[in-house]
Design a protein around this motif. Structure first.
Motif, PDB file in Angstrom:
ATOM      1  N   LEU C 119       0.833  -1.206   0.000  1.00 19.21           N
ATOM      2  CA  LEU C 119       0.000   0.000   0.000  1.00 19.21           C
ATOM      3  C   LEU C 119       0.867   1.256   0.000  1.00 19.21           C
ATOM      4  CD1 LEU C 119      -2.774  -0.915   2.567  1.00 19.21           C
ATOM      5  CD2 LEU C 119      -2.987  -0.670   0.108  1.00 19.21           C
ATOM      6  N   GLY C 120       1.821   1.286   0.938  1.00 15.32           N
ATOM      7  CA  GLY C 120       2.635   2.490   1.092  1.00 15.32           C
ATOM      8  C   GLY C 120       3.483   2.757  -0.128  1.00 15.32           C
ATOM      9  N   ALA C 121       4.153   1.718  -0.601  1.00 10.76           N
ATOM     10  CA  ALA C 121       5.048   1.909  -1.735  1.00 10.76           C
ATOM     11  C   ALA C 121       4.264   2.265  -2.978  1.00 10.76           C
ATOM     12  CB  ALA C 121       5.874   0.651  -1.967  1.00 10.76           C
ATOM     13  N   GLY C 122       3.054   1.698  -3.084  1.00  8.63           N
ATOM     14  CA  GLY C 122       2.227   2.044  -4.231  1.00  8.63           C
ATOM     15  C   GLY C 122       1.882   3.518  -4.232  1.00  8.63           C
ATOM     16  N   GLU C 123       1.604   4.056  -3.059  1.00  7.56           N
ATOM     17  CA  GLU C 123       1.223   5.467  -2.996  1.00  7.56           C
ATOM     18  C   GLU C 123       2.404   6.387  -3.253  1.00  7.56           C
ATOM     19  OE1 GLU C 123      -1.510   6.492  -0.094  1.00  7.56           O
ATOM     20  OE2 GLU C 123      -1.898   8.354  -1.164  1.00  7.56           O
ATOM     21  N   SER C 124       3.632   5.893  -2.994  1.00  3.28           N
ATOM     22  CA  SER C 124       4.778   6.761  -3.213  1.00  3.28           C
ATOM     23  C   SER C 124       4.915   7.128  -4.680  1.00  3.28           C
ATOM     24  CB  SER C 124       6.058   6.085  -2.724  1.00  3.28           C
ATOM     25  OG  SER C 124       6.508   5.146  -3.673  1.00  3.28           O
ATOM     26  N   GLY C 125       4.305   6.323  -5.559  1.00  6.25           N
ATOM     27  CA  GLY C 125       4.253   6.711  -6.962  1.00  6.25           C
ATOM     28  C   GLY C 125       5.523   6.436  -7.720  1.00  6.25           C
ATOM     29  N   HIS C 126       6.521   5.851  -7.078  1.00  6.59           N
ATOM     30  CA  HIS C 126       7.759   5.592  -7.790  1.00  6.59           C
ATOM     31  C   HIS C 126       7.634   4.292  -8.577  1.00  6.59           C
ATOM     32  CE1 HIS C 126      11.988   5.184  -8.635  1.00  6.59           C
ATOM     33  NE2 HIS C 126      12.152   6.415  -8.211  1.00  6.59           N
ATOM     34  N   ALA C 129       9.240   1.328  -7.022  1.00  5.48           N
ATOM     35  CA  ALA C 129       8.558   0.851  -5.832  1.00  5.48           C
ATOM     36  C   ALA C 129       7.453  -0.120  -6.234  1.00  5.48           C
ATOM     37  CB  ALA C 129       7.995   2.025  -5.055  1.00  5.48           C
ATOM     38  N   ALA C 130       6.665   0.282  -7.246  1.00  7.24           N
ATOM     39  CA  ALA C 130       5.581  -0.596  -7.688  1.00  7.24           C
ATOM     40  C   ALA C 130       6.149  -1.901  -8.235  1.00  7.24           C
ATOM     41  CB  ALA C 130       4.750   0.107  -8.755  1.00  7.24           C
ATOM     42  N   LEU C 131       7.235  -1.793  -8.972  1.00  7.32           N
ATOM     43  CA  LEU C 131       7.874  -2.978  -9.537  1.00  7.32           C
ATOM     44  C   LEU C 131       8.348  -3.902  -8.423  1.00  7.32           C
ATOM     45  CD1 LEU C 131       8.511  -3.803 -12.386  1.00  7.32           C
ATOM     46  CD2 LEU C 131      10.743  -2.747 -12.159  1.00  7.32           C
ATOM     47  N   GLY C 132       8.996  -3.295  -7.415  1.00  6.10           N
ATOM     48  CA  GLY C 132       9.509  -4.093  -6.314  1.00  6.10           C
ATOM     49  C   GLY C 132       8.385  -4.781  -5.562  1.00  6.10           C
ATOM     50  N   VAL C 133       7.283  -4.055  -5.362  1.00  4.21           N
ATOM     51  CA  VAL C 133       6.180  -4.627  -4.602  1.00  4.21           C
ATOM     52  C   VAL C 133       5.547  -5.774  -5.365  1.00  4.21           C
ATOM     53  CG1 VAL C 133       3.814  -4.142  -3.948  1.00  4.21           C
ATOM     54  CG2 VAL C 133       5.629  -2.704  -3.120  1.00  4.21           C
ATOM     55  N   SER C 134       5.377  -5.600  -6.678  1.00  7.90           N
ATOM     56  CA  SER C 134       4.737  -6.692  -7.425  1.00  7.90           C
ATOM     57  C   SER C 134       5.643  -7.918  -7.420  1.00  7.90           C
ATOM     58  CB  SER C 134       4.416  -6.254  -8.852  1.00  7.90           C
ATOM     59  OG  SER C 134       5.601  -5.866  -9.499  1.00  7.90           O
ATOM     60  N   ARG C 135       6.961  -7.693  -7.523  1.00 11.08           N
ATOM     61  CA  ARG C 135       7.878  -8.826  -7.416  1.00 11.08           C
ATOM     62  C   ARG C 135       7.788  -9.444  -6.032  1.00 11.08           C
ATOM     63  NH1 ARG C 135      13.722  -7.249  -9.606  1.00 11.08           N
ATOM     64  NH2 ARG C 135      13.282  -6.956 -11.799  1.00 11.08           N
ATOM     65  N   GLY C 136       7.747  -8.557  -5.012  1.00 15.67           N
ATOM     66  CA  GLY C 136       7.736  -9.053  -3.645  1.00 15.67           C
ATOM     67  C   GLY C 136       6.514  -9.891  -3.373  1.00 15.67           C
ATOM     68  N   ILE C 213      16.669  -0.484  -4.971  1.00 18.22           N
ATOM     69  CA  ILE C 213      16.074  -0.909  -3.722  1.00 18.22           C
ATOM     70  C   ILE C 213      14.551  -1.020  -3.683  1.00 18.22           C
ATOM     71  CG2 ILE C 213      18.074  -0.098  -2.414  1.00 18.22           C
ATOM     72  CD1 ILE C 213      16.343   1.986  -1.172  1.00 18.22           C
ATOM     73  N   GLY C 214      13.869  -0.883  -4.782  1.00 17.85           N
ATOM     74  CA  GLY C 214      12.476  -1.301  -4.844  1.00 17.85           C
ATOM     75  C   GLY C 214      11.521  -0.559  -3.932  1.00 17.85           C
ATOM     76  N   PRO C 215      10.692  -1.274  -3.160  1.00 17.36           N
ATOM     77  CA  PRO C 215       9.596  -0.624  -2.431  1.00 17.36           C
ATOM     78  C   PRO C 215      10.018   0.587  -1.600  1.00 17.36           C
ATOM     79  CG  PRO C 215       9.403  -2.986  -2.250  1.00 17.36           C
ATOM     80  CD  PRO C 215      10.695  -2.723  -2.966  1.00 17.36           C
ATOM     81  N   PRO C 216      11.121   0.557  -0.842  1.00 19.21           N
ATOM     82  CA  PRO C 216      11.400   1.730  -0.017  1.00 19.21           C
ATOM     83  C   PRO C 216      12.082   2.864  -0.768  1.00 19.21           C
ATOM     84  CG  PRO C 216      12.722  -0.153   0.696  1.00 19.21           C
ATOM     85  CD  PRO C 216      12.092  -0.516  -0.582  1.00 19.21           C
ATOM     86  N   THR C 217      12.042   2.876  -2.091  1.00 13.59           N
ATOM     87  CA  THR C 217      12.771   3.907  -2.828  1.00 13.59           C
ATOM     88  C   THR C 217      12.444   5.314  -2.336  1.00 13.59           C
ATOM     89  OG1 THR C 217      12.693   2.488  -4.752  1.00 13.59           O
ATOM     90  CG2 THR C 217      13.269   4.762  -5.131  1.00 13.59           C
ATOM     91  N   GLU C 218      11.168   5.568  -2.080  1.00 17.66           N
ATOM     92  CA  GLU C 218      10.768   6.921  -1.712  1.00 17.66           C
ATOM     93  C   GLU C 218      10.827   7.163  -0.208  1.00 17.66           C
ATOM     94  OE1 GLU C 218       9.339   9.901  -3.302  1.00 17.66           O
ATOM     95  OE2 GLU C 218      10.674   9.092  -4.810  1.00 17.66           O
ATOM     96  N   TYR C 219      11.097   6.124   0.561  1.00 15.86           N
ATOM     97  CA  TYR C 219      11.062   6.298   2.009  1.00 15.86           C
ATOM     98  C   TYR C 219      12.354   6.910   2.512  1.00 15.86           C
ATOM     99  CZ  TYR C 219       6.638   4.039   2.440  1.00 15.86           C
ATOM    100  OH  TYR C 219       5.318   3.765   2.351  1.00 15.86           O
ATOM    101  N   HIS C 220      12.241   7.844   3.434  1.00 16.99           N
ATOM    102  CA  HIS C 220      13.403   8.583   3.881  1.00 16.99           C
ATOM    103  C   HIS C 220      13.188   8.948   5.336  1.00 16.99           C
ATOM    104  CE1 HIS C 220      10.365  11.338   2.352  1.00 16.99           C
ATOM    105  NE2 HIS C 220      10.674  12.050   3.390  1.00 16.99           N
ATOM    106  N   SER C 221      14.195   9.547   5.924  1.00 15.94           N
ATOM    107  CA  SER C 221      14.126  10.074   7.286  1.00 15.94           C
ATOM    108  C   SER C 221      13.481   9.082   8.246  1.00 15.94           C
ATOM    109  CB  SER C 221      13.387  11.418   7.309  1.00 15.94           C
ATOM    110  OG  SER C 221      13.962  12.284   6.375  1.00 15.94           O
ATOM    111  N   SER C 222      12.449   9.537   8.978  1.00 16.92           N
ATOM    112  CA  SER C 222      11.919   8.655  10.017  1.00 16.92           C
ATOM    113  C   SER C 222      11.125   7.481   9.447  1.00 16.92           C
ATOM    114  CB  SER C 222      11.069   9.436  11.017  1.00 16.92           C
ATOM    115  OG  SER C 222      10.669  10.645  10.500  1.00 16.92           O
ATOM    116  N   TYR C 223      10.544   7.647   8.240  1.00 14.91           N
ATOM    117  CA  TYR C 223       9.889   6.485   7.620  1.00 14.91           C
ATOM    118  C   TYR C 223      10.897   5.361   7.445  1.00 14.91           C
ATOM    119  CZ  TYR C 223       6.667  10.136   5.992  1.00 14.91           C
ATOM    120  OH  TYR C 223       5.827  11.180   5.895  1.00 14.91           O
TER     121      TYR C 223
END
Lengths: 213, 197, 301
Positions: C119-126, C129-136, C213-223
């Protein structure tokens, strides 16, 4: 401006027409703000220590000097010992190494990547080219002074600097960060108009918002 | 040098090609590499013939030289016959104004990329070549094409890119001569600016 | 049924111990991988520093509600998995919140984090991230099959769905472990284990150098710091399940540390010498090698 960035009407799969303005819809255009450090001195010192000991470099080789960064990952130099790691995404990186000459086309991508990094962030200029143009002083396509376009915390001179020089530079950067002197992101936010004017002077096809998060 | 009689040599290729097109003399560079001049209109059919009949299946490069004084651009099509290990360069000269050449993207699709580059860097037009006017390296270039010799890169760099004051330029040859053999060149000034201004 | 309120602080103690152990273990694994490449690698305390730094970043940006919830779900998955199975068998303090049907819940929690991340990675729009999640998701689904089969085999074998009872049945000597009483189930589960630990050859979700790095591509800082916290807890929690189901559980912390370390090393040792599978190769691998063993395990019971 590219066609895919222009404002247009799109018909969705359900038949509803809606307007898409990529520059407004796809980017957040809020301008950067100066971020004050933590309220407690001791907390800020702890954070600065952590920032110094955990330098994550954005894996974006902007010029020929990127070839000198690769040996740092190898057994001979092994920068991981010093808490220096490479991240593939600007969101997670906090050090941008401008490795050598920077062409105008790359500068545009560099600015976008830099602005996606989170405060605090640092910029290291690598090689003579970032300092004064180096051997590209008369090129039609490379900038000559990096600090006109981005706030630079540290320059590592040489053409090219060896990996040892890079390591020495990174250790020097650590001292700056620990002393709380590496506030490039805030400097960028404070002098935003000046930096933006300089950037737009060389980048003619500015097809992005002024600040793209 | 292989003799003219050898059909697999560049001389043999040249002799067969000369029967079809008005070619200049073969200018050998080394074994297996030679250049030949021909009129611009003959270049595409000659390339097509080389590809289909002579086994030159690979377009190695397409590049240009600016002969400013003679008001000409020279285009060099370097093609390669892998089996016979032969490289043949076809040189054509086209007027500088208007700089236009027939596109060969229908012979080698890869040529379209070279033609985009030549369009951007030299301002040579290749009508019909795909994506010709898209930015190749420069984005939104507003001056005359930068590889033309009448484009002054130093002046352009001075006008457009901020400089850091205090930069000194040394001519490497005279500087090193002075450093290494100071007694042999007593009167020489080591700081001859390499700056061409 | 009365609830023993003292379980809550003891669970937090468990969490604390496992968290620190996980951080150190991750650094140790990175060091082992580095030593295989003849490097020294990161210092052992590097993960702590990274964590402090990421919590100390001054700015964060959000892509929406699910972007917030992604790391939270992921961490919930890790903590939930840890807390609903007994960490130490026979300990009144570290049995945590285990109950009669916890095996089914644990199976669910293994999947929970991945779904939250989707859900989260999908919303990040990268796109990566979507590719990584579908693989995952496809890989976790494939890897889950043999594991589920192995778990059913074990549940049938011991006629219970309670992890505590399964551990109890394995006490009294090494030959009582499921490893020896039902080797087929253990084999299927360990093959699935390779797939769920995000190490080569099954690291195509993160796939460094490929889909950065797939799903967490857009995640940064405290996320990102939350995700890192989960990276310390979740693998241990998963290993705890394996340890309890197949390797006799642990009755005290030293045995716990040793067993978790050894089980983790299985995936590490395989990982450092393996290249990466593509997604269709990995799914095929699970279906061809792991699933039949799992079915055999059930038939054997």
């Amino acid at each position: 401006m590219k066609a895919e960035l222009e404002k247009r009407l799109v018909t969705g799969p359900d038949g509803v027409e809606f307007e898409v303005d990529p520059l407004r819809d796809y980017y957040c255009d809020a301008l950067p703000e100066v971020q004050r450090p933590a309220y407690l001195r001791i907390v800020e010192d702890l954070f600065n220590w952590a920032r110094a000991e955990s330098i994550w470099i954005l894996g974006f080789g902007t010029g020929c000097g990127a070839i000198e960064m690769r040996p740092l990952m190898t057994p001979r130099f092994d920068a991981y010992r010093y808490g220096i790691q490479w991240r593939p995404t600007p969101r997670q990186a906090n050090l941008f190494v401008i490795s050598g000459y920077l062409s105008v086309k790359t500068l545009k991508r560099v600015i976008r990547s830099y602005e996606q990094m989170q405060n605090p962030k640092y910029v290291v200029g690598l090689g003579s080219c970032t300092l004064n143009g180096g051997m590209y002083f008369d090129s039609y396509n490379t900038i000559k002074r990096l600090d006109q376009y981005l706030p630079v915390d540290l320059y590592i001179t040489g053409c090219m600097p060896r990996p040892e020089a890079l390591l020495a530079g990174f250790l020097e950067l650590k001292k700056l960060i620990r002393a709380g002197k590496a506030e490039g992101a805030n400097q960028y936010a404070a002098n935003f108009a000046w930096y933006k004017a300089n950037q737009k002077q060389v980048i003619h096809d500015w097809d992005m918002p002024d600040y793209n998060w | 040098m292989p003799s003219n009689a050898d059909p697999m040599s560049l001389a043999g290729v040249h002799a067969r090609l000369q029967a079809l097109f008005p070619l200049g003399d073969l200018a050998p560079r080394r074994a297996g590499l030679a250049f030949v001049d021909l009129p611009a209109t003959c270049a595409p059919p000659a390339l097509s013939h080389l590809r289909d009949r002579e086994g030159f299946g690979h377009l190695v490069l397409l590049t240009a030289v600016d002969w400013l004084e003679e008001e000409l651009f020279q285009l060099t099509y370097l093609v390669c016959n892998r089996e016979a290990r032969l490289d043949l360069g076809l040189r054509v000269r086209i007027p500088r104004e208007p700089a236009r050449m027939e596109s060969i993207h229908d012979i080698w699709p890869t040529a379209a990329t070279y033609q985009r580059e030549l369009r951007e860097m030299f301002g040579i037009d290749f009508p019909g070549s795909p994506r010709l006017d898209e930015a190749f390296i420069l984005e939104d270039w507003r001056d005359i094409p930068p590889y033309r010799r009448d484009f002054d890169t130093l002046r352009f760099a001075r006008e457009n890119f901020a400089e850091r004051p205090g930069r000194e330029t040394w001519d490497p040859a005279s500087h090193m001569r002075q450093r290494l053999y100071p007694e042999a060149n007593p009167g020489m000034d080591p700081s001859v600016p390499g700056d061409r201004s | 049924m009365s609830f023993d309120w003292m379980r809550i602080p003891w669970s937090l103690v468990t969490l604390f111990i496992v968290f620190n152990y996980g951080l150190l273990l991750n650094a140790l694994i990175a060091k082992i991988a580095a030593r295989v490449g003849r490097r020294h690698g990161i210092p052992l305390w590097q993960n702590y520093v990274d964590l402090i730094k990421n919590y100390g970043q001054r700015t964060t940006i959000s892509h929406g509600v699910h972007f917030y919830l992604g790391p939270v779900f992921r961490l919930t998955g890790g903590i939930g998995l840890l807390l609903f199975v007994p960490t130490l068998y026979g300990s009144a303090y570290f049995a945590n919140l285990s109950f009669a049907g916890d095996l089914i819940l644990a199976l669910y929690f293994v999947f929970f984090g991945t779904l939250g991340m989707a859900l989260g990675a999908g919303e990040s729009g990268h796109p990566y991230a979507a590719l990584g999640v579908s693989r995952g998701l496809s890989q976790v689904t494939a890897a889950e099959l043999p594991f589920a089969l192995a778990v059913f085999a074990v549940a049938l074998q011991y006629q219970t769905l309670s992890v505590t009872e399964i551990v109890a049945a394995q006490q009294g000597g090494i030959h009582h472990w499921t490893l020896f009483t039902n080797p087929l189930a253990v084999a299927a589960a360990m093959l699935s284990f390779l797939g769920s630990m995000m190490r080569p050859p099954f690291d195509l979700v993160l796939a460094p150098q490929e889909i950065p790095i797939g799903p967490p591509t857009e995640y940064h800082s405290s996320y990102l710091a939350l995700l890192q916290t989960n990276r310390a807890i979740f693998p241990i929690a998963k290993v705890v399940i394996y340890m309890n189901l197949f390797f006799g559980g642990a009755t005290n912390w030293p045995v716990f540390f040793l067993k978790v370390f050894l089980i983790t090393m299985v995936s590490v040792v395989v990982g450092v010498v393996s290249p990466r599978f593509r997604v269709e190769q990995s799914i095929r691998w699970f279906l061809i090698w792991a699933v039949p063993i799992g079915i055999l395990a059930i038939l054997w019971v």
